[in-house]
Design a protein around this motif. Sequence first.
Motif, PDB file in Angstrom:
ATOM      1  N   ALA A 247     -28.343-130.824 -12.538  1.00  0.00           N
ATOM      2  CA  ALA A 247     -28.893-129.489 -12.761  1.00  0.00           C
ATOM      3  C   ALA A 247     -27.742-128.489 -12.778  1.00  0.00           C
ATOM      4  CB  ALA A 247     -29.891-129.118 -11.670  1.00  0.00           C
ATOM      5  N   ASP A 248     -27.851-127.503 -13.660  1.00  0.00           N
ATOM      6  CA  ASP A 248     -26.764-126.533 -13.831  1.00  0.00           C
ATOM      7  C   ASP A 248     -27.365-125.177 -14.164  1.00  0.00           C
ATOM      8  OD1 ASP A 248     -24.388-125.213 -14.325  1.00  0.00           O
ATOM      9  OD2 ASP A 248     -23.549-126.786 -15.587  1.00  0.00           O
ATOM     10  N   GLY A 249     -26.819-124.120 -13.590  1.00  0.00           N
ATOM     11  CA  GLY A 249     -27.271-122.776 -13.892  1.00  0.00           C
ATOM     12  C   GLY A 249     -26.095-121.830 -14.042  1.00  0.00           C
ATOM     13  N   TYR A 250     -26.186-120.913 -14.998  1.00  0.00           N
ATOM     14  CA  TYR A 250     -25.110-119.948 -15.268  1.00  0.00           C
ATOM     15  C   TYR A 250     -25.729-118.592 -15.563  1.00  0.00           C
ATOM     16  CZ  TYR A 250     -21.499-117.434 -17.898  1.00  0.00           C
ATOM     17  OH  TYR A 250     -20.618-116.494 -18.352  1.00  0.00           O
ATOM     18  N   LEU A 251     -25.135-117.523 -15.013  1.00  0.00           N
ATOM     19  CA  LEU A 251     -25.610-116.157 -15.238  1.00  0.00           C
ATOM     20  C   LEU A 251     -24.417-115.246 -15.429  1.00  0.00           C
ATOM     21  CD1 LEU A 251     -27.895-114.002 -15.296  1.00  0.00           C
ATOM     22  CD2 LEU A 251     -27.562-113.779 -12.818  1.00  0.00           C
ATOM     23  N   MET A 252     -24.455-114.431 -16.499  1.00  0.00           N
ATOM     24  CA  MET A 252     -23.442-113.419 -16.756  1.00  0.00           C
ATOM     25  C   MET A 252     -24.132-112.098 -17.058  1.00  0.00           C
ATOM     26  SD  MET A 252     -21.814-111.480 -19.293  1.00  0.00           S
ATOM     27  CE  MET A 252     -22.079-112.323 -20.853  1.00  0.00           C
ATOM     28  N   VAL A 253     -23.697-111.050 -16.386  1.00  0.00           N
ATOM     29  CA  VAL A 253     -24.244-109.707 -16.604  1.00  0.00           C
ATOM     30  C   VAL A 253     -23.073-108.756 -16.801  1.00  0.00           C
ATOM     31  CG1 VAL A 253     -25.616-107.829 -15.650  1.00  0.00           C
ATOM     32  CG2 VAL A 253     -26.265-110.200 -15.189  1.00  0.00           C
ATOM     33  N   GLN A 254     -23.215-107.852 -17.777  1.00  0.00           N
ATOM     34  CA  GLN A 254     -22.120-106.926 -18.067  1.00  0.00           C
ATOM     35  C   GLN A 254     -22.680-105.545 -18.388  1.00  0.00           C
ATOM     36  OE1 GLN A 254     -18.346-108.219 -19.910  1.00  0.00           O
ATOM     37  NE2 GLN A 254     -19.076-107.059 -21.658  1.00  0.00           N
ATOM     38  N   GLN A 255     -21.938-104.535 -17.955  1.00  0.00           N
ATOM     39  CA  GLN A 255     -22.313-103.147 -18.198  1.00  0.00           C
ATOM     40  C   GLN A 255     -21.124-102.425 -18.816  1.00  0.00           C
ATOM     41  OE1 GLN A 255     -25.316-101.285 -17.389  1.00  0.00           O
ATOM     42  NE2 GLN A 255     -24.302 -99.747 -18.658  1.00  0.00           N
ATOM     43  N   GLY A 256     -21.362-101.768 -19.947  1.00  0.00           N
ATOM     44  CA  GLY A 256     -20.332-100.954 -20.577  1.00  0.00           C
ATOM     45  C   GLY A 256     -20.756 -99.498 -20.597  1.00  0.00           C
ATOM     46  N   TRP A 257     -19.871 -98.619 -20.157  1.00  0.00           N
ATOM     47  CA  TRP A 257     -20.164 -97.183 -20.177  1.00  0.00           C
ATOM     48  C   TRP A 257     -18.858 -96.416 -20.366  1.00  0.00           C
ATOM     49  CZ3 TRP A 257     -19.243-100.004 -15.956  1.00  0.00           C
ATOM     50  CH2 TRP A 257     -18.454 -99.473 -14.936  1.00  0.00           C
ATOM     51  N   GLY A 258     -18.880 -95.461 -21.275  1.00  0.00           N
ATOM     52  CA  GLY A 258     -17.686 -94.676 -21.539  1.00  0.00           C
ATOM     53  C   GLY A 258     -16.502 -95.558 -21.896  1.00  0.00           C
ATOM     54  N   LYS A 259     -15.434 -95.393 -21.124  1.00  0.00           N
ATOM     55  CA  LYS A 259     -14.224 -96.173 -21.333  1.00  0.00           C
ATOM     56  C   LYS A 259     -14.135 -97.365 -20.389  1.00  0.00           C
ATOM     57  CE  LYS A 259     -11.570 -92.171 -22.928  1.00  0.00           C
ATOM     58  NZ  LYS A 259     -10.335 -91.354 -22.718  1.00  0.00           N
ATOM     59  N   THR A 261     -15.737-101.139 -18.700  1.00  0.00           N
ATOM     60  CA  THR A 261     -16.537-102.351 -18.846  1.00  0.00           C
ATOM     61  C   THR A 261     -16.450-103.135 -17.554  1.00  0.00           C
ATOM     62  OG1 THR A 261     -16.041-102.471 -21.220  1.00  0.00           O
ATOM     63  CG2 THR A 261     -16.927-104.447 -20.173  1.00  0.00           C
ATOM     64  N   LEU A 262     -17.603-103.506 -17.002  1.00  0.00           N
ATOM     65  CA  LEU A 262     -17.664-104.286 -15.777  1.00  0.00           C
ATOM     66  C   LEU A 262     -18.572-105.484 -16.012  1.00  0.00           C
ATOM     67  CD1 LEU A 262     -17.132-104.710 -12.717  1.00  0.00           C
ATOM     68  CD2 LEU A 262     -19.168-103.302 -12.297  1.00  0.00           C
ATOM     69  N   GLY A 263     -18.112-106.671 -15.660  1.00  0.00           N
ATOM     70  CA  GLY A 263     -18.912-107.879 -15.843  1.00  0.00           C
ATOM     71  C   GLY A 263     -18.765-108.820 -14.669  1.00  0.00           C
ATOM     72  N   VAL A 264     -19.835-109.536 -14.364  1.00  0.00           N
ATOM     73  CA  VAL A 264     -19.815-110.554 -13.316  1.00  0.00           C
ATOM     74  C   VAL A 264     -20.524-111.795 -13.849  1.00  0.00           C
ATOM     75  CG1 VAL A 264     -19.732-108.912 -11.412  1.00  0.00           C
ATOM     76  CG2 VAL A 264     -21.945-109.695 -12.262  1.00  0.00           C
ATOM     77  N   THR A 289     -20.799-128.105  -7.704  1.00  0.00           N
ATOM     78  CA  THR A 289     -19.783-127.164  -8.153  1.00  0.00           C
ATOM     79  C   THR A 289     -20.358-125.749  -8.102  1.00  0.00           C
ATOM     80  OG1 THR A 289     -20.405-127.178 -10.504  1.00  0.00           O
ATOM     81  CG2 THR A 289     -18.924-128.925  -9.744  1.00  0.00           C
ATOM     82  N   SER A 290     -19.483-124.774  -7.917  1.00  0.00           N
ATOM     83  CA  SER A 290     -19.903-123.372  -7.912  1.00  0.00           C
ATOM     84  C   SER A 290     -18.733-122.505  -8.335  1.00  0.00           C
ATOM     85  CB  SER A 290     -20.400-122.954  -6.525  1.00  0.00           C
ATOM     86  OG  SER A 290     -19.369-123.076  -5.563  1.00  0.00           O
ATOM     87  N   SER A 291     -19.033-121.365  -8.904  1.00  0.00           N
ATOM     88  CA  SER A 291     -17.979-120.440  -9.314  1.00  0.00           C
ATOM     89  C   SER A 291     -18.535-119.026  -9.371  1.00  0.00           C
ATOM     90  CB  SER A 291     -17.406-120.822 -10.684  1.00  0.00           C
ATOM     91  OG  SER A 291     -18.368-120.625 -11.704  1.00  0.00           O
ATOM     92  N   PHE A 292     -17.628-118.067  -9.218  1.00  0.00           N
ATOM     93  CA  PHE A 292     -17.957-116.646  -9.350  1.00  0.00           C
ATOM     94  C   PHE A 292     -16.777-115.962 -10.015  1.00  0.00           C
ATOM     95  CE2 PHE A 292     -17.362-112.308  -7.848  1.00  0.00           C
ATOM     96  CZ  PHE A 292     -18.567-111.724  -8.209  1.00  0.00           C
ATOM     97  N   ALA A 293     -17.066-115.062 -10.946  1.00  0.00           N
ATOM     98  CA  ALA A 293     -16.009-114.322 -11.629  1.00  0.00           C
ATOM     99  C   ALA A 293     -16.452-112.881 -11.846  1.00  0.00           C
ATOM    100  CB  ALA A 293     -15.662-114.975 -12.965  1.00  0.00           C
ATOM    101  N   ALA A 294     -15.484-111.979 -11.805  1.00  0.00           N
ATOM    102  CA  ALA A 294     -15.747-110.568 -12.087  1.00  0.00           C
ATOM    103  C   ALA A 294     -14.558-110.003 -12.853  1.00  0.00           C
ATOM    104  CB  ALA A 294     -15.968-109.781 -10.799  1.00  0.00           C
ATOM    105  N   HIS A 295     -14.848-109.138 -13.802  1.00  0.00           N
ATOM    106  CA  HIS A 295     -13.762-108.482 -14.517  1.00  0.00           C
ATOM    107  C   HIS A 295     -14.113-107.018 -14.760  1.00  0.00           C
ATOM    108  CE1 HIS A 295     -16.244-109.477 -18.140  1.00  0.00           C
ATOM    109  NE2 HIS A 295     -15.791-108.312 -18.540  1.00  0.00           N
ATOM    110  N   TYR A 296     -13.064-106.203 -14.766  1.00  0.00           N
ATOM    111  CA  TYR A 296     -13.218-104.765 -14.996  1.00  0.00           C
ATOM    112  C   TYR A 296     -12.107-104.317 -15.930  1.00  0.00           C
ATOM    113  CZ  TYR A 296     -12.995 -99.721 -14.271  1.00  0.00           C
ATOM    114  OH  TYR A 296     -12.958 -98.362 -14.461  1.00  0.00           O
TER     115      TYR A 296
END
Length: 768
Positions: A247-259, A261-264, A289-296
């Motif tokens: 079993a495997d699950g993946y979720l990505m959410v991102q918000q862009g506003w103005g200048k 961009t934030l995503g997890v 297995t597990s992972s977490f990532a965030a970018h700005y």
Amino acid sequence: MRKCLLVCLFVGQLFGQSNSGVVRLKVVDPAGLGLQTSVEFVSDANQFRQSYVTDQAGALVARKLPFGMYRVDAKRPGFALYSSVVEIRSAISVELRIQLSVATTQTAVEVRDSDTLVDPHRTGTLNRVGGDTLEHRSTALPGRSVIDLVNSQPGWLLESNGVLHPRGSEYQTQYVVDGVPLTDNRSPSFAPEIEADDAESVTILTANFPAEYGRKLGGVVEISTTHDSRPGLHGQFVASGGSFDTADGYLMVQQGWGKNTLGVSAEGALTDRYLDPPVLDDFTNRATTSSFAAHYERDLTERDRLGFIVRHEQTVFQVPNEFLQQAVRQRQDRSSNETIGILSYQHVFSSNVLGDFRLMSRDDSSGLSSNPQSTPVIAGQQRSVREVYVKGNISIHHGIHEIKAGADMDYGSIHEQFNYAITDFSQFDADTRPTFSFTGHGLDREQALYVQDLMRLGRLTLSAGLRWDHYHLVIDRNALSPRLGIAWYWPRADLVFHASYDRIFQTPAPENILLASSSAVVALNPEVLRLPVEPSHGNFYEAGITKGFFGKMKLDVNYFDRTFDNYADDDVLFDTGVSFPIAFRRGTIYGTEAKLDLPNWGRLSGQVSYSNMVGFGYTPVTGGLFLGDDASNALANTGRFPVSQDQRNTVSARFRYQVVPRAWVALGGSYGSGLPTEFDGTVQDAVQQFGQQIVDRVNFERGRVRPSLSLGASVGTELVRREHLLMRLQADVQNFNNRLNVINFAGLFSGTGIGPPRSYSVRLGIDF
């Protein structure tokens, strides 16, 4: 002067691949006023198709476009379609102004699909896995989604436990993730995976490497993770399950506003078949297995862009047992953890000069523990690497030249703890020490300077580069590595001829290098050979052609020849996964590759690749740790042997057919002619250890595993398609011919591994 030098050395590309660029365009009406317009970029050679929308003023910045030719279409109701071709060859932005005319005026430029199928300026072998392939790929077992995609390309071979070998090189695969090189072993048994759902594109190089790449150069896999900078909230959810209680699950959410961009993103998986077991029964093979990532990201000004990335990944898994180990209830557990932080900054000095800077900090650790019933040894290990990496470069466009120069520094702190207790002395020389414990610490110091230039001379393209490396860990070495490439394009035949030469300096594998080099090992056995593992020096040659057919198909054919001094390999401690770097006097590998790409011919798309490879290593050994009889023979033996990845013929194919606009089917498969094996016992010994069915899949007279064949099929459909919602369902069956495929059998340094039987999976994807 000092300030200028610092600027040149400490600037780096933001979140990008080395081979990608940016297009800044403006769409205006006949009066020169900005228009909000839909714009599409298409490159068949790069498997790239992406739609954008300009802002109210008609401006758009398209980032992370892999080098190549692109068709750009601009559409707006009431205006004529605009279509043109744009070429991207540098990280420096391409400026494009599009003036739309009213619909009654025929001003559209006629552009053919074939204009983006063959890259007329590519001087070496490079394959891309784009969004279409990523979206419709077969579902892989945890830890292997990117590995399986790379393995489908010509020149790549997958041994047991997901170990990739590019053109016969052992553990010389370099991953470049969001512009940061990772040069340690990234197979499932050594490091957590960058999930394919987290990738926007994958670029795979096996020849004519840019001078900015070094240290591990059997092959380079560039992964650009997803971060669509469009405004608003959007994301993706993927869930899959199937055979082996996977079993495997993946979720990505991102918000862009103005200048900004934030995503997890986050991912988690579990399975009862993580590694390739050494026997037909799948004993003790569970993993999570597990992972977490965030970018700005933020545009500080029109010339400055800042970004941060944080990733944490963890894998906990068991080592599969053989029959004897299962009978005594052996249990060995392994784990790997990785945390990465990346700071990036980009500055545009002028329209022809771009500078960037990248700083990475990484903490990587792995462990092995064994219960008291383990046989033939109770082994334990804790190993960690703390690494700081800094890279800066400057890109300059000047006339026919695209110049890039820079430097990088990689400082690491390595800690190793290893211990064992022998429980079955019949498997060892009589004089081997029954118990052993080691603790070591070392500092890895590596620096590099590089400069490269791409020159366009009409139909002729020249690439030239020079790299200087300094390596200091157990030993201290320096090297200069020139890189050369040439391509000539024949437009009438839609044909490109190319050739390249790469001088290679490859550093030893870091896994257990302190233990293998320590004087403490002399206590293990009265006969010990301990030689420092030297870096490998290689000469890589390639020549090939790329030919387009009917603007719909592309054929690549390449011949390569690689020679090495201090040919790198590794020796595995039984089936524990604990490996030690070794080296042989010389290695020679040569072969031919072919790939037929069909990006989109009506409803049909797909590819088929073929590789023919011959590889030999030449004794005596020149580096590594050897005990007992192995120590006595290591220096005395002279001759050659087929390398463990010497599979003469390999075929991989997958084609997809769009049955109706919202449903498709795909068929594919892989064939391997068989890897070499070396078993010291009798056939009856092999039957007792591995079972009759596995032994039947080995040709002992030829010393090779019998050919493997695995066929797969997929079917997919779009359940929902709306403006802001897309829901897809896919079902896969792997190895539907249910063939028993032995990957490795008693390999000289690779052990035994059995491929999966017939298996099933279902994947649900939601884009919002």
